[in-house]
Motif scaffolding. Structure first.
Motif, PDB file in Angstrom:
ATOM      1  N   ALA A  68       0.825  -1.275  -0.085  1.00  0.00           N
ATOM      2  CA  ALA A  68      -0.126   0.002   0.037  1.00  0.00           C
ATOM      3  C   ALA A  68       0.767   1.584   0.052  1.00  0.00           C
ATOM      4  CB  ALA A  68      -1.086  -0.003   1.145  1.00  0.00           C
ATOM      5  N   LEU A  69       1.932   1.329   0.685  1.00  0.00           N
ATOM      6  CA  LEU A  69       2.852   2.538   0.688  1.00  0.00           C
ATOM      7  C   LEU A  69       3.570   2.600  -0.587  1.00  0.00           C
ATOM      8  CD1 LEU A  69       4.063   4.534   2.876  1.00  0.00           C
ATOM      9  CD2 LEU A  69       5.985   3.027   3.084  1.00  0.00           C
ATOM     10  N   GLU A  70       4.037   1.825  -1.335  1.00  0.00           N
ATOM     11  CA  GLU A  70       4.315   1.804  -2.380  1.00  0.00           C
ATOM     12  C   GLU A  70       3.477   2.258  -3.592  1.00  0.00           C
ATOM     13  OE1 GLU A  70       5.682  -2.082  -3.540  1.00  0.00           O
ATOM     14  OE2 GLU A  70       7.731  -1.948  -2.303  1.00  0.00           O
ATOM     15  N   ARG A  71       2.252   1.774  -3.396  1.00  0.00           N
ATOM     16  CA  ARG A  71       1.366   2.358  -4.340  1.00  0.00           C
ATOM     17  C   ARG A  71       0.946   3.833  -4.212  1.00  0.00           C
ATOM     18  NH1 ARG A  71      -1.473   2.406  -9.073  1.00  0.00           N
ATOM     19  NH2 ARG A  71      -3.416   3.055  -8.998  1.00  0.00           N
ATOM     20  N   ARG A  72       0.680   4.270  -2.667  1.00  0.00           N
ATOM     21  CA  ARG A  72       0.484   5.583  -2.561  1.00  0.00           C
ATOM     22  C   ARG A  72       1.564   6.435  -2.913  1.00  0.00           C
ATOM     23  NH1 ARG A  72       2.072   7.867   3.585  1.00  0.00           N
ATOM     24  NH2 ARG A  72       4.130   8.045   1.973  1.00  0.00           N
ATOM     25  N   ASN A  73       2.771   6.306  -2.705  1.00  0.00           N
ATOM     26  CA  ASN A  73       3.893   7.050  -3.230  1.00  0.00           C
ATOM     27  C   ASN A  73       3.960   7.290  -4.884  1.00  0.00           C
ATOM     28  OD1 ASN A  73       4.606   7.249  -0.514  1.00  0.00           O
ATOM     29  ND2 ASN A  73       6.501   5.883  -0.669  1.00  0.00           N
ATOM     30  N   LEU A  74       3.522   6.014  -5.412  1.00  0.00           N
ATOM     31  CA  LEU A  74       3.567   5.982  -6.682  1.00  0.00           C
ATOM     32  C   LEU A  74       2.158   7.341  -7.294  1.00  0.00           C
ATOM     33  CD1 LEU A  74       4.402   4.815  -9.449  1.00  0.00           C
ATOM     34  CD2 LEU A  74       2.418   3.311  -9.416  1.00  0.00           C
ATOM     35  N   VAL A  75       1.271   7.205  -6.405  1.00  0.00           N
ATOM     36  CA  VAL A  75       0.163   7.970  -6.835  1.00  0.00           C
ATOM     37  C   VAL A  75       0.482   9.615  -6.450  1.00  0.00           C
ATOM     38  CG1 VAL A  75      -2.144   8.872  -5.974  1.00  0.00           C
ATOM     39  CG2 VAL A  75      -1.794   6.537  -6.337  1.00  0.00           C
ATOM     40  N   LEU A  76       1.293   9.683  -5.432  1.00  0.00           N
ATOM     41  CA  LEU A  76       2.022  11.007  -4.982  1.00  0.00           C
ATOM     42  C   LEU A  76       2.831  11.540  -6.049  1.00  0.00           C
ATOM     43  CD1 LEU A  76       2.818  10.619  -1.394  1.00  0.00           C
ATOM     44  CD2 LEU A  76       1.314  12.364  -2.258  1.00  0.00           C
ATOM     45  N   ASP A  77       3.450  10.571  -6.692  1.00  0.00           N
ATOM     46  CA  ASP A  77       4.267  11.021  -7.856  1.00  0.00           C
ATOM     47  C   ASP A  77       3.345  11.748  -9.177  1.00  0.00           C
ATOM     48  OD1 ASP A  77       6.687  10.114  -6.629  1.00  0.00           O
ATOM     49  OD2 ASP A  77       6.614   8.410  -7.728  1.00  0.00           O
ATOM     50  N   VAL A  78       2.409  10.935  -9.296  1.00  0.00           N
ATOM     51  CA  VAL A  78       1.259  11.601 -10.105  1.00  0.00           C
ATOM     52  C   VAL A  78       0.726  12.707  -9.786  1.00  0.00           C
ATOM     53  CG1 VAL A  78      -0.845  10.925 -11.481  1.00  0.00           C
ATOM     54  CG2 VAL A  78       0.822   9.169 -10.959  1.00  0.00           C
ATOM     55  N   PHE A  79       0.260  12.938  -8.663  1.00  0.00           N
ATOM     56  CA  PHE A  79      -0.092  14.360  -8.206  1.00  0.00           C
ATOM     57  C   PHE A  79       1.091  15.409  -8.371  1.00  0.00           C
ATOM     58  CE2 PHE A  79      -2.992  12.539  -4.640  1.00  0.00           C
ATOM     59  CZ  PHE A  79      -3.902  12.165  -5.241  1.00  0.00           C
ATOM     60  N   ARG A  80       2.241  14.972  -8.272  1.00  0.00           N
ATOM     61  CA  ARG A  80       3.081  16.079  -8.434  1.00  0.00           C
ATOM     62  C   ARG A  80       3.462  16.190  -9.919  1.00  0.00           C
ATOM     63  NH1 ARG A  80       8.871  13.498  -7.624  1.00  0.00           N
ATOM     64  NH2 ARG A  80       7.988  12.396  -9.489  1.00  0.00           N
ATOM     65  N   ASP A  81       3.500  15.186 -10.688  1.00  0.00           N
ATOM     66  CA  ASP A  81       3.883  15.392 -12.196  1.00  0.00           C
ATOM     67  C   ASP A  81       2.528  16.271 -12.987  1.00  0.00           C
ATOM     68  OD1 ASP A  81       6.043  13.901 -11.811  1.00  0.00           O
ATOM     69  OD2 ASP A  81       5.362  12.115 -12.510  1.00  0.00           O
ATOM     70  N   GLU A  82       1.532  16.051 -12.287  1.00  0.00           N
ATOM     71  CA  GLU A  82       0.239  16.710 -12.867  1.00  0.00           C
ATOM     72  C   GLU A  82       0.006  18.096 -12.262  1.00  0.00           C
ATOM     73  OE1 GLU A  82      -2.131  15.676 -15.337  1.00  0.00           O
ATOM     74  OE2 GLU A  82      -0.290  14.243 -15.547  1.00  0.00           O
ATOM     75  N   GLY A  83       1.066  18.675 -11.463  1.00  0.00           N
ATOM     76  CA  GLY A  83       0.930  19.996 -10.575  1.00  0.00           C
ATOM     77  C   GLY A  83      -0.197  20.038  -9.748  1.00  0.00           C
ATOM     78  N   LEU A  84      -0.558  18.966  -9.186  1.00  0.00           N
ATOM     79  CA  LEU A  84      -1.614  19.150  -8.222  1.00  0.00           C
ATOM     80  C   LEU A  84      -1.064  19.246  -6.783  1.00  0.00           C
ATOM     81  CD1 LEU A  84      -3.742  16.157  -9.327  1.00  0.00           C
ATOM     82  CD2 LEU A  84      -4.355  18.308  -9.687  1.00  0.00           C
ATOM     83  N   ILE A  85       0.357  18.960  -6.540  1.00  0.00           N
ATOM     84  CA  ILE A  85       1.062  19.438  -5.324  1.00  0.00           C
ATOM     85  C   ILE A  85       2.390  19.824  -5.896  1.00  0.00           C
ATOM     86  CG2 ILE A  85      -0.234  17.745  -4.016  1.00  0.00           C
ATOM     87  CD1 ILE A  85       1.979  15.650  -3.871  1.00  0.00           C
ATOM     88  N   THR A  86       2.976  20.727  -4.965  1.00  0.00           N
ATOM     89  CA  THR A  86       4.279  21.240  -5.223  1.00  0.00           C
ATOM     90  C   THR A  86       5.427  20.115  -4.667  1.00  0.00           C
ATOM     91  OG1 THR A  86       4.514  22.029  -2.853  1.00  0.00           O
ATOM     92  CG2 THR A  86       3.369  23.605  -4.569  1.00  0.00           C
ATOM     93  N   GLU A  87       6.454  20.436  -5.223  1.00  0.00           N
ATOM     94  CA  GLU A  87       7.795  19.570  -5.040  1.00  0.00           C
ATOM     95  C   GLU A  87       7.908  19.557  -3.577  1.00  0.00           C
ATOM     96  OE1 GLU A  87      10.282  17.004  -5.594  1.00  0.00           O
ATOM     97  OE2 GLU A  87       9.440  17.902  -7.327  1.00  0.00           O
ATOM     98  N   PRO A  88       7.876  20.497  -2.730  1.00  0.00           N
ATOM     99  CA  PRO A  88       7.954  20.308  -1.332  1.00  0.00           C
ATOM    100  C   PRO A  88       7.058  19.492  -0.760  1.00  0.00           C
ATOM    101  CG  PRO A  88       8.484  22.592  -1.826  1.00  0.00           C
ATOM    102  CD  PRO A  88       7.806  21.987  -3.334  1.00  0.00           C
ATOM    103  N   GLU A  89       5.711  19.920  -1.207  1.00  0.00           N
ATOM    104  CA  GLU A  89       4.567  19.119  -0.628  1.00  0.00           C
ATOM    105  C   GLU A  89       4.622  17.606  -0.833  1.00  0.00           C
ATOM    106  OE1 GLU A  89       0.731  22.196  -0.632  1.00  0.00           O
ATOM    107  OE2 GLU A  89       1.443  21.124  -2.583  1.00  0.00           O
TER     108      GLU A  89
END
Length: 746
Positions: free
Chosen positions: A298-319
């Motif tokens: 679950a942690l690996e999957r969550r971090n992968l989704v966080l990568d998508v959030f960052r790549d799509e500009g939904l969260i900043t690099e520091p976030e």
């Protein structure tokens, strides 16, 4: 060709009808939501800072450096700031409030201050804990949310992971299938699905998961038809409430509203980016990515989704960097929102007859209960800690012992806590409601009360014989009861016989009035069974479930006034309209004076009798009353007792009814004692009712005493029945002859 076109048209019309009929009305059966009693904040509240912080943590509030919106608090020296959540209570709609809470030198809350209004508040309720639901037989549970209530990161992030072209396609997306295939090849794993979000909704809502061409064709056409009839926002909102996010026993967790509660114990609007990413990632496979069973995956999957959030500009690099470092952050307990199945079962039973089963599982009713989370947590914790220790001490196999318990209020008869077994999350056999076991010496107080209701014959000082008794019945062996220690102790005062739980004086007393009279007293206290009125009833040969025992002792605690135990305060529709109130139905079923005398006697059980070990834990300056109960061959261990505000009953035993070697004093009593300490239960008020008078009595003779009698103590009597003759030790007794002479010559 025309035949084929007609057939295709009929096929489309059939699909279209399914969509419009099912999607236009009530789309889901909405389970009734069950809430605990809300915690209250007010000046004078007896709670210290740490317990309040624990209470806030239980509600999913998080500690921050400065208030960041509802569900946050800041702890400081001598005070605390918090922002409550808005909540529609049964009697008022309370908005979110920013509050300051201060403590006085006595450890109590000294001030509750509205920071925005700049004014003190008399009382503020915190949002109540969602403790369970009454869901349909197929096991679907959900908490509906509107799209406007969903964090933007949740809706946009979900689309970024599941369906980037959602706002532009018409239900199916050939480009999406191609793009997902390329993305998956580049990542070396599956990071995107080919089906559109609309197709997923159709599959979950109308179809099934079978991988057949027929199902895929139906799914595609129905997705297009759904897009024709409904807006993108309506489809997205439906998906957010329908998606399957896990399993809790036989209960399926659907929708992000319930998912937030189930996994994080907080409303969806309060989730942080790493929590949103976990839920969004679970859509792909709630079982495969179950964070409680497969945390690493679950942690690996969550971090992968966080990568998508960052790549799509939904969260900043520091976030993104901060979120990646966070743990999964799951709420404790492992069972999400279905915390107290035994208590919820009591709620269901008390609702029966007032509501149809289908209404409870489909109308989204809001049920406000009397459960006090602090009391429930204490009862669960103390039972869980005690049973393994008792098993170890008695050299039993682990998991041999079982237990159940009930805590109620004295005023109003509210059920504050209920445990049905050592596995507190098990929704099966509920021992607190259904395990009818012999109550042993818990029956004795009602024998003594029967006698005390005849104050011309019996009072707390009356001497009772402690002598052998043998009763014969036709066709049966003689019944020859013995004392617990198999000894004879000579004549005993009524108060001491009960405090020491002697059997022979109890049987003697019961025989003075008969088993029928004693059963009538039990019924007046709250017993509803049909046990035969035989002398063995005096010593507890009557089987009663713990909840009903609590009812009986609650009547004693309320000085003879009975309020049927209730777990429900209010029932509302899903929109907050009141449906039913559950008012207190108080009636006097036992005489107040004799009950006061009995409770005075039951205090002796704890100060000098079978439960005297309780005061090694409880404050010595508070008066409590109660009774130990032990059945034949040590099969059942009981304790029932009360203070001024709390009644608690604990049972310990085995499901196979084999001996445990535990008496009431060394099995149930230690659990009861710790619970009463945890709850800071108030001591009994020592103010007698109008029909009771107190008199100084010489303990040696039982006669009236004064300052000339060493060891004299104040004893209560039903008014008009106190001894009038002075004891030999009394100064007044010595002067009586001189007074007689003076009277003659005056």
């Amino acid at each position: 060709m025309s035949v084929g076109l007609v057939s295709f048209s009929v096929y489309l019309l059939s699909l279209d009808k399914q969509i419009r009929e099912r999607f236009a009305g009530a789309r889901w059966q909405l389970p009734a939501q069950v809430y605990a009693s809300p915690a209250e904040l007010y000046p004078g509240l007896n709670i210290e800072p740490q317990p309040l912080r624990h209470e806030l943590g239980r509600l999913g509030y998080r500690e921050v450096q400065e208030l960041q919106g509802p569900g946050t608090y800041v702890a400081g020296k001598g005070g605390l700031q918090l922002q409550t959540r808005a909540f529609q209570f049964w009697d008022a709609n309370q908005p979110s409030l920013q509050l300051g809470v201060k403590w006085g030198e006595d450890g109590n809350v000294s001030e509750v201050y509205d920071l925005e209004a700049g004014a003190p508040r008399d009382i503020v309720r915190l949002d109540p804990m969602l403790i369970g639901s009454i869901y349909p037989k197929q096991g679907e549970d959900r908490v509906l949310v509107k799209l406007s209530q969903v964090p933007e990161l949740m809706s946009k992030g979900l689309l970024a992971v599941e369906d980037r072209s959602f706002r532009h396609h018409f239900g199916i997306s050939p480009k999406g299938v191609l793009r997902a295939s390329i993305a998956n090849m580049r990542a070396g794993r599956v990071v995107q699905g080919g089906s559109t979000l609309t197709q997923q909704l159709v599959k979950n809502f109308f179809l099934n998961s079978k991988q057949t061409w027929g199902r895929k064709i139906n799914e595609a056409f129905m997705a297009v038809l759904l897009e024709v009839h409904y807006s993108k926002d309506e489809i997205l909102e439906a998906y957010l409430n329908e998606v399957h996010l896990g399993q809790d026993g036989n209960r399926a967790v659907h929708g992000f509203g319930l998912g937030a509660q189930f996994y994080f114990n907080k409303p969806l609007g309060e989730l942080r980016p790493y929590e949103i990413a976990l839920l969004a990632g679970m859509v792909k496979g709630p079982s495969y990515y179950n964070p409680r069973r497969n945390p690493k995956r679950a942690l690996e999957r969550r971090n992968l989704v966080l990568d998508v959030f960052r790549d799509e500009g939904l969260i900043t690099e520091p976030e993104h960097a901060a979120a990646i470092q966070m743990p999964l952050g799951l709420a404790g307990g492992g069972s999400g929102v279905e915390r107290y199945p035994a208590f919820v079962e009591l709620v269901k039973r008390q609702l029966k007859g007032q509501y149809r089963d289908e209404d409870l599982v489909s109308e989204g009713l809001r049920i406000f209960t009397t459960l006090e989370p602090r009391a429930q947590e204490s009862l669960e914790k103390r039972i869980a800690a005690a049973l393994p220790q008792l098993e170890k001490t008695r050299k039993m196999k682990p998991e041999t012992l079982e237990a159940s318990g009930v805590v109620t209020s004295v005023d109003g008869g509210e059920v504050l806590a209920l445990v049905g077994g050592r596995d507190t999350r098990y929704a099966g056999f509920n021992r607190a409601l259904d395990a009818k076991r012999s109550i042993g010496s818990l029956a004795k107080p009602f024998v003594y009360l029967t006698a005390l209701m005849h104050p011309d014959r019996f009072n707390v000082q009356t001497l009772l014989p402690d002598e052998p008794i043998s009763l014969t019945r036709a066709g049966s062996k003689p019944w020859t009861p013995m004392n617990y220690d198999r000894q004879l102790h000579g004549p005993q005062s009524l108060a001491n016989a009960l405090a020491q739980s002697y059997n022979l004086p109890t049987v003697y007393l019961g025989l003075q009035f008969g088993a029928k009279a004693v059963k009538d007293t039990l019924v007046a206290a709250g017993y509803s069974g049909n046990a035969a009125p035989v002398p063995s009833m005096f010593l507890g040969a009557v089987e009663i479930a713990p909840l009903e025992v609590a009812q009986m002792y609650a009547t004693l605690a309320a000085n003879g006034y009975q309020a049927p135990l209730s777990a429900i305060r209010e029932v509302q529709t899903k929109d907050g309209a009141p449906l039913s109130r559950f008012p207190i139905k108080l009636r006097q079923t036992l005489p107040e004076g004799p009950v006061y005398l009995l409770n005075w006697t039951l205090q002796g059980v704890l100060t000098r009798g079978t439960a005297r070990s309780a005061y090694s834990v409880l404050p010595g300056d508070r008066a409590y009353a109660g009774k130990t109960g032990t059945t034949d061959d040590y099969r059942d261990s009981w304790f029932a007792g009360f203070g001024a505000d709390r009644v608690a009953v604990v049972w310990v035993g085995r499901d196979d009814n084999k001996p445990t070697g535990l008496s009431g004093a060394n099995g149930a009593l230690p659990i009861w004692t710790q619970v009463m300490k945890d709850l800071n239960a108030r001591g009994l008020d020592q103010i007698p009712p109008p029909d009771v008078e107190e008199q100084l009595v010489d303990p040696a003779s039982g006669l009236k005493a004064d300052e000339g009698c060493p060891g004299a103590r104040s004893v209560p009597y039903v008014r008009g029945n106190a001894p009038q003759q002075f004891a030999p030790c009394a100064s007044a007794a010595e002067s009586a002859p001189m007074q007689w002479l003076r009277d003659i010559f005056q």
